[in-house]
Design a protein around this motif. Structure first.
Motif, PDB file in Angstrom:
ATOM      1  N   ARG A 217      45.415  25.619  36.299  1.00 34.37           N
ATOM      2  CA  ARG A 217      46.587  25.455  37.152  1.00 34.37           C
ATOM      3  C   ARG A 217      47.639  26.533  36.844  1.00 34.37           C
ATOM      4  NH1 ARG A 217      46.510  20.747  40.017  1.00 34.37           N
ATOM      5  NH2 ARG A 217      44.985  19.195  39.344  1.00 34.37           N
ATOM      6  N   GLY A 218      47.719  26.940  35.567  1.00 36.19           N
ATOM      7  CA  GLY A 218      48.673  27.985  35.201  1.00 36.19           C
ATOM      8  C   GLY A 218      48.369  29.289  35.923  1.00 36.19           C
ATOM      9  N   ASN A 219      47.078  29.647  35.965  1.00 40.36           N
ATOM     10  CA  ASN A 219      46.685  30.862  36.671  1.00 40.36           C
ATOM     11  C   ASN A 219      46.973  30.756  38.159  1.00 40.36           C
ATOM     12  OD1 ASN A 219      45.824  31.886  34.284  1.00 40.36           O
ATOM     13  ND2 ASN A 219      43.642  31.879  34.759  1.00 40.36           N
ATOM     14  N   ARG A 220      46.730  29.591  38.728  1.00 40.98           N
ATOM     15  CA  ARG A 220      46.982  29.418  40.146  1.00 40.98           C
ATOM     16  C   ARG A 220      48.473  29.522  40.453  1.00 40.98           C
ATOM     17  NH1 ARG A 220      42.846  25.284  39.878  1.00 40.98           N
ATOM     18  NH2 ARG A 220      44.395  23.616  39.985  1.00 40.98           N
ATOM     19  N   LYS A 221      49.314  29.016  39.547  1.00 47.55           N
ATOM     20  CA  LYS A 221      50.761  29.108  39.757  1.00 47.55           C
ATOM     21  C   LYS A 221      51.194  30.572  39.754  1.00 47.55           C
ATOM     22  CE  LYS A 221      55.304  27.740  38.080  1.00 47.55           C
ATOM     23  NZ  LYS A 221      55.814  29.119  38.257  1.00 47.55           N
ATOM     24  N   GLN A 222      50.668  31.347  38.809  1.00 45.45           N
ATOM     25  CA  GLN A 222      51.024  32.764  38.754  1.00 45.45           C
ATOM     26  C   GLN A 222      50.552  33.487  40.015  1.00 45.45           C
ATOM     27  OE1 GLN A 222      49.300  33.780  34.862  1.00 45.45           O
ATOM     28  NE2 GLN A 222      51.383  34.159  34.155  1.00 45.45           N
ATOM     29  N   GLN A 223      49.360  33.124  40.491  1.00 47.19           N
ATOM     30  CA  GLN A 223      48.871  33.733  41.727  1.00 47.19           C
ATOM     31  C   GLN A 223      49.791  33.391  42.886  1.00 47.19           C
ATOM     32  OE1 GLN A 223      46.384  35.799  41.958  1.00 47.19           O
ATOM     33  NE2 GLN A 223      45.956  35.912  44.147  1.00 47.19           N
ATOM     34  N   ARG A 224      50.277  32.185  42.928  1.00 45.56           N
ATOM     35  CA  ARG A 224      51.152  31.785  44.027  1.00 45.56           C
ATOM     36  C   ARG A 224      52.529  32.446  43.910  1.00 45.56           C
ATOM     37  NH1 ARG A 224      48.225  26.525  44.025  1.00 45.56           N
ATOM     38  NH2 ARG A 224      47.226  26.435  46.057  1.00 45.56           N
ATOM     39  N   ASP A 225      52.962  32.712  42.693  1.00 47.18           N
ATOM     40  CA  ASP A 225      54.210  33.464  42.515  1.00 47.18           C
ATOM     41  C   ASP A 225      54.066  34.860  43.123  1.00 47.18           C
ATOM     42  OD1 ASP A 225      55.409  31.354  41.224  1.00 47.18           O
ATOM     43  OD2 ASP A 225      55.034  32.120  39.200  1.00 47.18           O
TER      44      ASP A 225
ATOM     45  N   THR B 274      40.623  35.143  41.112  1.00 49.64           N
ATOM     46  CA  THR B 274      41.184  33.966  41.765  1.00 49.64           C
ATOM     47  C   THR B 274      40.613  33.849  43.171  1.00 49.64           C
ATOM     48  OG1 THR B 274      43.227  34.181  40.512  1.00 49.64           O
ATOM     49  CG2 THR B 274      43.315  32.846  42.494  1.00 49.64           C
ATOM     50  N   GLN B 275      40.204  32.645  43.530  1.00 45.48           N
ATOM     51  CA  GLN B 275      39.488  32.467  44.777  1.00 45.48           C
ATOM     52  C   GLN B 275      40.386  32.513  46.004  1.00 45.48           C
ATOM     53  OE1 GLN B 275      39.583  30.364  42.197  1.00 45.48           O
ATOM     54  NE2 GLN B 275      39.670  28.224  42.847  1.00 45.48           N
ATOM     55  N   LEU B 276      39.756  32.782  47.141  1.00 46.96           N
ATOM     56  CA  LEU B 276      40.479  32.866  48.398  1.00 46.96           C
ATOM     57  C   LEU B 276      40.964  31.495  48.844  1.00 46.96           C
ATOM     58  CD1 LEU B 276      41.366  34.706  50.710  1.00 46.96           C
ATOM     59  CD2 LEU B 276      39.162  34.291  51.795  1.00 46.96           C
ATOM     60  N   VAL B 277      40.153  30.450  48.588  1.00 40.33           N
ATOM     61  CA  VAL B 277      40.530  29.086  48.939  1.00 40.33           C
ATOM     62  C   VAL B 277      40.491  28.236  47.680  1.00 40.33           C
ATOM     63  CG1 VAL B 277      39.945  27.070  50.314  1.00 40.33           C
ATOM     64  CG2 VAL B 277      39.570  29.346  51.244  1.00 40.33           C
ATOM     65  N   TYR B 278      41.599  27.583  47.335  1.00 42.99           N
ATOM     66  CA  TYR B 278      41.652  26.721  46.168  1.00 42.99           C
ATOM     67  C   TYR B 278      41.152  25.324  46.500  1.00 42.99           C
ATOM     68  CZ  TYR B 278      44.871  30.248  44.329  1.00 42.99           C
ATOM     69  OH  TYR B 278      45.436  31.418  43.910  1.00 42.99           O
ATOM     70  N   LEU B 279      40.658  24.615  45.518  1.00 43.10           N
ATOM     71  CA  LEU B 279      40.188  23.250  45.739  1.00 43.10           C
ATOM     72  C   LEU B 279      41.291  22.373  46.307  1.00 43.10           C
ATOM     73  CD1 LEU B 279      38.008  22.552  42.575  1.00 43.10           C
ATOM     74  CD2 LEU B 279      37.286  23.311  44.829  1.00 43.10           C
TER      75      LEU B 279
ATOM     76  N   GLU C 209      37.635  35.248  62.004  1.00 38.66           N
ATOM     77  CA  GLU C 209      38.303  36.325  62.728  1.00 38.66           C
ATOM     78  C   GLU C 209      39.624  36.699  62.061  1.00 38.66           C
ATOM     79  OE1 GLU C 209      38.740  35.040  66.749  1.00 38.66           O
ATOM     80  OE2 GLU C 209      36.759  35.778  67.344  1.00 38.66           O
ATOM     81  N   ALA C 210      40.358  35.673  61.626  1.00 37.38           N
ATOM     82  CA  ALA C 210      41.635  35.922  60.959  1.00 37.38           C
ATOM     83  C   ALA C 210      41.422  36.665  59.641  1.00 37.38           C
ATOM     84  CB  ALA C 210      42.357  34.594  60.699  1.00 37.38           C
ATOM     85  N   LEU C 211      40.347  36.311  58.923  1.00 33.81           N
ATOM     86  CA  LEU C 211      40.050  36.965  57.650  1.00 33.81           C
ATOM     87  C   LEU C 211      39.694  38.431  57.862  1.00 33.81           C
ATOM     88  CD1 LEU C 211      39.626  36.844  54.614  1.00 33.81           C
ATOM     89  CD2 LEU C 211      37.314  35.971  55.023  1.00 33.81           C
ATOM     90  N   VAL C 212      38.843  38.690  58.849  1.00 33.60           N
ATOM     91  CA  VAL C 212      38.457  40.072  59.150  1.00 33.60           C
ATOM     92  C   VAL C 212      39.693  40.897  59.508  1.00 33.60           C
ATOM     93  CG1 VAL C 212      37.226  41.544  60.793  1.00 33.60           C
ATOM     94  CG2 VAL C 212      36.109  39.512  59.854  1.00 33.60           C
ATOM     95  N   GLU C 213      40.566  40.324  60.312  1.00 32.35           N
ATOM     96  CA  GLU C 213      41.771  41.028  60.729  1.00 32.35           C
ATOM     97  C   GLU C 213      42.701  41.275  59.542  1.00 32.35           C
ATOM     98  OE1 GLU C 213      44.105  43.113  63.339  1.00 32.35           O
ATOM     99  OE2 GLU C 213      42.083  42.271  63.659  1.00 32.35           O
TER     100      GLU C 213
ATOM    101  N   ARG D   9      45.616  35.675  51.170  1.00 28.21           N
ATOM    102  CA  ARG D   9      46.057  34.279  51.245  1.00 28.21           C
ATOM    103  C   ARG D   9      47.382  34.158  52.003  1.00 28.21           C
ATOM    104  NH1 ARG D   9      44.359  30.034  48.594  1.00 28.21           N
ATOM    105  NH2 ARG D   9      46.482  29.342  48.129  1.00 28.21           N
ATOM    106  N   VAL D  10      48.244  35.149  51.836  1.00 28.48           N
ATOM    107  CA  VAL D  10      49.500  35.146  52.587  1.00 28.48           C
ATOM    108  C   VAL D  10      49.217  35.227  54.082  1.00 28.48           C
ATOM    109  CG1 VAL D  10      51.582  36.492  53.109  1.00 28.48           C
ATOM    110  CG2 VAL D  10      50.914  36.087  50.728  1.00 28.48           C
ATOM    111  N   LYS D  11      48.322  36.131  54.473  1.00 29.91           N
ATOM    112  CA  LYS D  11      47.983  36.305  55.884  1.00 29.91           C
ATOM    113  C   LYS D  11      47.327  35.060  56.458  1.00 29.91           C
ATOM    114  CE  LYS D  11      49.367  40.569  56.602  1.00 29.91           C
ATOM    115  NZ  LYS D  11      50.505  40.838  57.537  1.00 29.91           N
ATOM    116  N   LEU D  12      46.394  34.486  55.692  1.00 30.67           N
ATOM    117  CA  LEU D  12      45.661  33.331  56.183  1.00 30.67           C
ATOM    118  C   LEU D  12      46.546  32.092  56.251  1.00 30.67           C
ATOM    119  CD1 LEU D  12      42.241  33.823  54.362  1.00 30.67           C
ATOM    120  CD2 LEU D  12      42.849  34.367  56.733  1.00 30.67           C
TER     121      LEU D  12
END
Length: 237
Positions: free
Chosen positions: A88-96, A138-143, A178-182, A231-234
């Motif tokens: 969760r710590g890594n995910r928080k940093q990624q979200r920052d 860090t994955q594109l989609v979190y659990l 399509e959104a991911l490709v773009e 992740r911001v775009k998606l």
């Protein structure tokens, strides 16, 4: 199958059933983020197989493959629960990082540079790159994107253990693809190369580093930064 001394030939049985471990690992890896290594799952699965060989009792009326499958899959799930990829710590940093990228994109109207992201976060460029290395893969989609913040373990049990379920089902949606490709088209050029080599051409980090003429650590940083941008775009999608 026994040895000349009348003991169960564990080594032969391990080799005989290693295909089961590989099959289960590939079924599971298809439903997990890209940073989970197939070799790690296979190694843990072999430990589960060895455990199954020691505990199996034919008198219980259960076929060995059925019994072993449960032990192997259980060993893999235990490894996934305890590994750092779910930190969760890594995910928080990624979200920052994602929050900083989003603010800068709104302000600048373009993809921000690393130094700009670091400044927005109030840290040095070196500190920012250290964070990128730390959250490598860090994955594109979190659990919890699909299960809620408190549903990690149950989510694994329901979806990863179930061969008919897929934790990344939302990525199979046509509009999502399509959104991911773009979104990838709008990444900085070098990050586009990293994503293409990693996901389309199945190259490992060392191979990508050799192509780009940078260190493997630098590739990790570029990959983590690309994921944050995507992740911001998606999320906007």
């Amino acid at each position: 199958m026994y040895t000349a001394n009348g003991r169960l030939d564990t080594n032969t049985l391990l080799k005989q059933h290693s295909g089961l471990v590989r099959r289960l690992a590939h079924q599971m890896i298809a439903k997990l983020p890209a940073n989970v290594a197939i070799d790690d799952l296979i190694q843990v699965g072999m430990i589960g197989l060895h455990d199954a060989l020691g505990r199996f009792d034919a008198g219980q009326g259960v076929q060995f493959e059925t019994f072993a499958t449960q032990r192997i899959r259980g060993a893999m799930l235990d490894e996934l629960r305890g590994s750092d990829w779910m930190s969760r710590g890594n995910r928080k940093q990624q979200r920052d990082i994602e929050a900083a990228v989003h603010r800068l994109e709104q302000k600048l109207g373009r993809a921000p540079h690393e130094s700009e992201i670091a400044a927005e976060m109030g840290i040095t460029l070196g500190q920012y790159q250290d964070i990128l290395t730390k959250v490598r893969g860090t994955q594109l989609v979190y659990l919890e994107d699909m299960s809620g913040d408190e549903g990690g373990d149950e989510f694994l049990d329901r979806h990863v253990a179930n061969e008919d379920a897929n934790p990344l089902a939302m990525l199979q949606d046509h509009r999502m693809r399509e959104a991911l490709v773009e979104a990838i088209k709008h990444l900085p050029e070098r990050e586009q190369y990293v994503m293409s080599m990693y996901y389309e051409h199945d190259m490992n980090l060392k191979e990508i580093a050799a192509v780009l003429g940078v260190t493997e650590s630098r590739v990790c940083q570029l990959h983590s930064q690309s994921i944050a941008r995507l992740r911001v775009k998606l999320r906007e999608w």
